[in-house]
Motif scaffolding. Sequence first.
Motif, mmCIF file in Angstrom:
data_model
loop_
_atom_site.group_PDB
_atom_site.id
_atom_site.type_symbol
_atom_site.label_atom_id
_atom_site.label_comp_id
_atom_site.label_asym_id
_atom_site.label_seq_id
_atom_site.Cartn_x
_atom_site.Cartn_y
_atom_site.Cartn_z
ATOM 1 N N UNK A 236 -11.569 14.492 3.959
ATOM 2 C CA UNK A 236 -13.444 13.179 4.417
ATOM 3 C C UNK A 236 -12.971 11.746 4.308
ATOM 4 N N UNK A 237 -12.305 11.875 3.037
ATOM 5 C CA UNK A 237 -11.557 10.769 2.836
ATOM 6 C C UNK A 237 -10.253 10.031 3.817
ATOM 7 N N UNK A 238 -9.467 10.928 3.655
ATOM 8 C CA UNK A 238 -8.689 10.079 4.750
ATOM 9 C C UNK A 238 -9.714 9.869 6.053
ATOM 10 N N UNK A 239 -10.229 10.804 6.329
ATOM 11 C CA UNK A 239 -11.103 10.612 8.081
ATOM 12 C C UNK A 239 -11.888 8.702 7.949
ATOM 13 N N UNK A 240 -12.325 9.065 7.116
ATOM 14 C CA UNK A 240 -13.741 7.595 6.485
ATOM 15 C C UNK A 240 -12.416 6.794 6.738
ATOM 16 N N UNK A 241 -11.194 7.081 5.881
ATOM 17 C CA UNK A 241 -10.390 5.375 5.572
ATOM 18 C C UNK A 241 -9.609 4.835 7.776
ATOM 19 N N UNK A 286 -3.809 -10.046 16.610
ATOM 20 C CA UNK A 286 -3.021 -9.521 15.500
ATOM 21 C C UNK A 286 -2.930 -9.667 13.776
ATOM 22 N N UNK A 287 -4.580 -10.002 13.912
ATOM 23 C CA UNK A 287 -4.423 -9.618 12.029
ATOM 24 C C UNK A 287 -4.477 -8.079 12.191
ATOM 25 N N UNK A 288 -5.131 -6.928 13.092
ATOM 26 C CA UNK A 288 -5.263 -5.818 12.817
ATOM 27 C C UNK A 288 -4.204 -5.441 12.464
ATOM 28 N N UNK A 289 -2.949 -5.764 12.706
ATOM 29 C CA UNK A 289 -1.942 -5.555 12.085
ATOM 30 C C UNK A 289 -1.728 -5.458 10.845
ATOM 31 N N UNK A 290 -1.937 -6.515 10.142
ATOM 32 C CA UNK A 290 -1.950 -7.569 9.010
ATOM 33 C C UNK A 290 -2.900 -5.830 7.750
ATOM 34 N N UNK A 291 -4.107 -6.359 8.673
ATOM 35 C CA UNK A 291 -5.539 -5.575 7.200
ATOM 36 C C UNK A 291 -4.696 -4.079 7.264
ATOM 37 N N UNK A 292 -4.276 -3.092 8.830
ATOM 38 C CA UNK A 292 -3.622 -1.690 9.182
ATOM 39 C C UNK A 292 -3.584 -1.518 7.404
ATOM 40 N N UNK A 293 -1.909 -1.759 7.072
ATOM 41 C CA UNK A 293 -1.770 -1.239 5.200
ATOM 42 C C UNK A 293 -1.841 -1.453 4.394
ATOM 43 N N UNK A 294 -3.296 -2.715 4.496
ATOM 44 C CA UNK A 294 -3.972 -3.762 3.255
ATOM 45 C C UNK A 294 -4.915 -2.203 3.610
ATOM 46 N N UNK A 295 -6.043 -1.437 4.055
ATOM 47 C CA UNK A 295 -7.250 -0.839 4.414
ATOM 48 C C UNK A 295 -6.228 0.730 3.723
ATOM 49 N N UNK A 296 -4.799 0.537 4.183
ATOM 50 C CA UNK A 296 -4.839 2.106 3.338
ATOM 51 C C UNK A 296 -4.435 2.343 2.500
ATOM 52 N N UNK A 297 -3.758 1.280 1.234
ATOM 53 C CA UNK A 297 -3.901 1.073 -0.190
ATOM 54 C C UNK A 297 -5.303 0.970 -0.622
ATOM 55 N N UNK A 298 -5.870 0.428 -0.188
ATOM 56 C CA UNK A 298 -6.677 0.198 -0.737
ATOM 57 C C UNK A 298 -8.019 1.441 -0.695
ATOM 58 N N UNK A 299 -7.688 2.384 0.299
ATOM 59 C CA UNK A 299 -8.314 3.811 0.138
ATOM 60 C C UNK A 299 -7.924 4.490 -0.453
ATOM 61 N N UNK A 300 -6.402 4.750 -0.524
ATOM 62 C CA UNK A 300 -5.490 5.940 -0.877
ATOM 63 C C UNK A 300 -5.088 6.065 -2.235
ATOM 64 N N UNK A 301 -5.410 5.955 -3.162
ATOM 65 C CA UNK A 301 -5.477 6.123 -4.568
ATOM 66 C C UNK A 301 -3.793 6.326 -4.611
#
Length: 343
Positions: A236-241, A286-301
């Motif tokens: 569920x968490x990965x799907x929301x990410x 282009x900002x999308x490519x910068x935010x993707x890894x930040x979202x991944x770290x934010x949502x993945x403990x």
Amino acid sequence: MLYQNSSLNSSMENASEKFCPQIGDSITVPYQATDAIQRATLFAIIINCLMWPTGCVANCFVFITVLRKPQLRTVYNTSVLCLIAADLCVILLAQTSNIVYLVNKFTTGDYSCSLFFIYNLFTWLCHGLSFFTLLFISIERYFAVFHPFWYKESVTKTRIFCAIVTTWIICGALVIILNFMPSIPHSVRTVVMTCLFLPSILSTVVIYLKIFSEIRGNTTQVGPPVHGSPAETQVRKSSKTVGVIIGVQIMSFFPCICLNIVQMLSLVPSVLLIHGIFPFAEAAAFMNAVLDPMIYFWRNKEARGSLGELRHINICMKSKTDVSLSQTENSTVVIQLKDYGSG
């Protein structure tokens, strides 16, 4: 004939008015180097140059943190790494060529067909890889939510990787063929590639609306039969990410979509729209490519933990290096004192 040889030779003197037979594009919007346009171009260059190193470092950290931990090498993270690879292509190819293209316009007060062609090619190619990768991740999350037992038995890291790479090859081949056919006008090429990529975006949105409806409604069992198990929570968490990443991508490209509509309706002067406003919409994409890894770290403990361990290792290595240097210096001083005493 649309362009006679005499008019072609005279127009070649000015890049913003010339016909580019080598790439099949007739540039009809000249670059007017007014103070306002030049300032807008300069600000766009600065924004892209600030995003470029941030995006490179953030995406590389995702690769390092995932690959160094065996427990993070899952099917889901394999698809995420493919998305990160597409984001790196966006930054290293599309955004880099965009910066070169803008710098050339700013410094010369004009622009070349070659730089325009390279930037346009890499933009469609790299963003297309990103779109289709997100579509595959959505499909992967769909089966993880609605068919967990089949997903566990049939979906593997190798199959996910091969499917995404195959899609990349097909997408790349289509984009390259369309861009290297001089007989196709730029407007027709844009329409064809939009019709190619738009269904992938719409399919991704439809799939994820269904996934979110299922997760929120809690009408079916996700993961193992034990309700509330760690595996179910993780799915569920990965799907929301992935849902957050999709939402950010749509918002990043929303300014470009709006400006394309404005251009078709001729609501704003073309020079101001293309050379004054559109570079900022491209920077937002282009900002999308910068935010993707930040979202991944934010949502993945677990990924944050791996990143913290990596930082701890670097600190320890630096401390050991400092201690070794200190010991070496002390040994050198002792040897010098002994030599001085014996002398």
